[in-house]
Design a protein around this motif. Structure first.
Motif, short mmCIF file in Angstrom:
data_model
loop_
_atom_site.label_atom_id
_atom_site.label_comp_id
_atom_site.label_asym_id
_atom_site.label_seq_id
_atom_site.Cartn_x
_atom_site.Cartn_y
_atom_site.Cartn_z
N ASP A 165 0.81 -1.22 0.00
CA ASP A 165 0.00 0.00 0.00
C ASP A 165 0.84 1.27 0.00
O ASP A 165 0.31 2.37 0.12
N ASP A 166 2.16 1.13 -0.15
CA ASP A 166 3.03 2.30 -0.18
C ASP A 166 2.98 3.00 -1.54
O ASP A 166 2.83 2.36 -2.59
N VAL A 167 3.14 4.31 -1.48
CA VAL A 167 3.46 5.11 -2.65
C VAL A 167 4.85 5.68 -2.42
O VAL A 167 5.07 6.50 -1.53
N THR A 215 4.03 7.86 0.73
CA THR A 215 4.25 7.37 2.10
C THR A 215 5.73 7.11 2.36
O THR A 215 6.14 7.01 3.51
N GLU A 254 2.16 15.55 -1.71
CA GLU A 254 0.73 15.52 -1.40
C GLU A 254 -0.08 14.96 -2.55
O GLU A 254 -0.96 14.11 -2.36
N ARG A 255 0.20 15.40 -3.78
CA ARG A 255 -0.56 14.93 -4.93
C ARG A 255 -0.38 13.43 -5.15
O ARG A 255 -1.33 12.72 -5.51
N SER A 256 0.82 12.94 -4.97
CA SER A 256 1.08 11.52 -5.20
C SER A 256 0.62 10.64 -4.05
O SER A 256 0.53 9.42 -4.21
N GLY A 257 0.34 11.26 -2.89
CA GLY A 257 -0.02 10.46 -1.71
C GLY A 257 1.15 9.67 -1.18
O GLY A 257 0.99 8.59 -0.62
N PRO A 287 3.42 16.36 5.10
CA PRO A 287 3.09 15.20 4.25
C PRO A 287 2.86 13.97 5.12
O PRO A 287 3.30 13.91 6.27
N ARG A 288 2.19 12.97 4.55
CA ARG A 288 1.86 11.78 5.34
C ARG A 288 2.91 10.68 5.17
O ARG A 288 2.60 9.50 5.10
N HIS A 315 6.24 6.85 -7.65
CA HIS A 315 6.12 8.12 -8.38
C HIS A 315 7.51 8.61 -8.69
O HIS A 315 8.31 8.88 -7.79
N HIS A 370 7.98 7.83 -3.36
CA HIS A 370 8.30 9.02 -4.15
C HIS A 370 9.82 9.11 -4.30
O HIS A 370 10.55 9.12 -3.31
#
Length: 534
Positions: free
Chosen positions: A201-203, A251, A246-249, A274-275, A230, A205
């Motif tokens: 579930d990771d994005v 983590t 933020e746009r890419s979500g 950021p999260r 991303h 960056h």
């Protein structure tokens, strides 16, 4: 196609395991699901075969489009060719060196200047968009490859075959290529993944280009986790970084100190953090104040510090937030590998004693492309067994095997996230007309953390830096140049670096030291802009 465990099987296994609509890669140019990416790499591989690429050939890739680069990388792997991803700023003589050195069968590029250089060297040029077009003998067929699929005619690569050439600066004036086999890269990726623990579930960056091996490995780590990556850009190093996160979500942020420092500055001023749950860092040590500021601003964040070299990809990794317990450490050796310290005679040293780091394990790469003498020096075989890596880096280990870095033996340094050779920069400066001699002071307390080029020249400092662009990649050009009348030397005739630093200090403060020019040196922050490679 061979059933060997090779690099593109990471993509194929992930594509077979996830839903058809699971996104694998995103960037400013678009997105690709796992299925779309796998199918595109099969089409691209057939296109490379149609262009004459065969097992053992080399494919050079240069494009600012990270999705196109990812497709080309895996297409080359499918054909059994060795790929080499170059930063898009590699042009002119640096590019000529690569083309002469590795003799590629094809160069994939959308840069007219690079394409012209390749054509002049008799290298076939293929535009990245051409890889998406089916080869004439394939029509519109293709589809999603699965493990065991045999989409290409002829023999596929073995796990012991070369997969990649990564050009890296060294102690000579020209970059050398580290040869990486499929099994070495796969072992490294899997060992790193076991330590970092990216999740499905990771994005992730990554603002780092695929020409930088840390950026490239983010692709493989993402596939192992079945996550989403991303692929950002250097334009996001400033305020756009927070917006992109933020746009890419995102983590997870794959970072280098220059990016991390900027992020710490930004989040202190942000309305909401950021999260991010994880930040990984390599390239150089992070300032403890930077890490503390990030933790305060992003309560969910954990930090993992790492140390590595292209020659073995990753040497040590800290546990999450392990720096809180062991400040200054870069972590322990990867699972299944070993790091130890030796003296000048090669004798192992006990914990606490400073010496050269030596690395052993399946992640130690095959050596340097067509550099047998240098390979024998840096990758010696101990007791007739597999090669070990003499890193040229110095430090010590504690009783628990945690590594503490002290410094480098050679002239390599990191600036703005890039690995740079002082010798390479000096050689480029000397090629400039009216530069009689040059030396580089590597980043340190006396240079404000930046490299400084000291040149014997009547030219204005900004002119020296500007004229170097024809001889070396822009990101390697120092941001400061100090002209002097002569370089100070010691009794052996070598440049006296300490006296040189004194000379620069005197010139900077307006106190004309021996041989110092009275005019102010150039600070080329505005005139030399660059991508961040790490």
């Amino acid at each position: 196609m061979s059933d060997a465990d090779v690099l593109h099987t990471l993509l194929d296994e992930a594509a077979a395991a996830v839903p058809d609509d699971r996104v694998a890669l995103t960037s400013a140019t678009g997105s690709l699901t796992y299925g779309e990416l796998a199918a595109a790499t099969v089409t691209a591989a057939h296109r490379l075969r149609h262009e004459g690429v065969r097992r053992g050939d080399r494919v050079v890739i240069s494009t600012p489009d990270p999705l196109a680069a990812a497709v080309a990388v895996h297409a080359a792997s499918r054909t059994g060719a060795l790929f080499s991803v170059l930063h898009e700023q590699v042009r002119g003589r640096p590019l000529e060196h690569v083309l002469t050195d590795c003799e590629p069968a094809v160069m994939v590029t959308d840069d007219p200047e690079a394409a012209a250089t390749a054509a002049a060297h008799g290298v076939r040029v293929l535009a990245p968009q051409g890889l998406r077009e089916p080869a004439p003998d394939r029509g519109e067929s293709g589809g999603r490859p699965l493990p065991g699929d045999r989409p290409l005619p002829g023999d596929g690569p073995l796990s012991v075959d070369g997969a990649c050439l990564i050009y890296t600066s060294g102690t000579t004036s020209l970059p050398k290529a580290v040869v990486c086999t499929h099994q070495q890269m796969l072992f490294a990726a899997r060992a790193i993944h076991s330590a970092l623990g990216y999740r499905a579930d990771d994005v992730v960056h990554s603002p780092l280009p695929l020409s930088f091996d840390y950026g490239l490995y983010q692709v493989f780590l993402t596939f192992l986790a079945r996550a989403r990556l991303h692929l950002g850009s250097v334009a996001e190093a400033g305020p756009p970084l927070l917006r992109s996160l933020e746009r890419s979500g995102a983590t997870v942020l794959a970072s280098v100190p220059s990016v991390t420092d900027r992020l710490a500055w930004l989040v202190r001023r942000a309305r909401r953090p950021p999260r991010l749950r994880l930040l990984t860092n390599t390239g150089a040590a992070l300032d403890p104040g930077t890490v503390a500021a990030l933790r305060e601003a992003i309560p969910t964040l954990k930090v993992q510090l790492m140390y590595g070299l292209t020659e073995c990809k990753r040497t040590t990794i800290m546990p999450p937030d392990g720096d809180l317990e062991r400040p200054g450490s870069s972590g322990r050796a990867l699972p299944g590998t070993e790091v130890f310290v030796v003296d000048e005679d090669g004798t192992r040293l006990p914990p606490g004693e400073v010496g050269q780091f030596v690395v052993r394990g399946p992640h130690v790469m095959a050596g340097y492309w067509r550099r047998p003498e240098l390979t024998a020096e840096r990758f010696p075989r101990a007791d007739g067994l597999f090669p070990e890596l003499r890193t040229g880096d110095y430090g010590w280990l504690d009783e628990d095997g945690y590594l503490y870095f002290s410094g480098r033996r050679d002239d390599l340094y990191k600036e703005r996230g890039f690995r740079v050779s002082a010798t390479e920069v000096e050689a480029a400066a000397r090629r400039v007309a009216e530069v009689a001699d040059a030396a580089v002071l590597t980043p340190g307390p006396r240079t404000g953390g930046r490299a400084v080029l000291v040149a014997v020249t009547p030219l204005d400092p900004a002119d020296v830096l500007d004229r170097m662009r024809g001889f070396i990649e822009e990101y390697k050009i120092p941001r400061r140049c100090v002209p002097v009348a002569a370089l100070p030397t010691n009794g052996n005739g070598k440049v006296d670096r300490r006296a040189l630093a004194d000379l620069v200090d005197a010139g900077t403060s307006g106190r004309a030291g021996t041989g110092a020019r009275t005019r102010t040196e150039a600070d080329a922050d505005d005139s030399v802009t660059t991508d961040r490679k790490g």
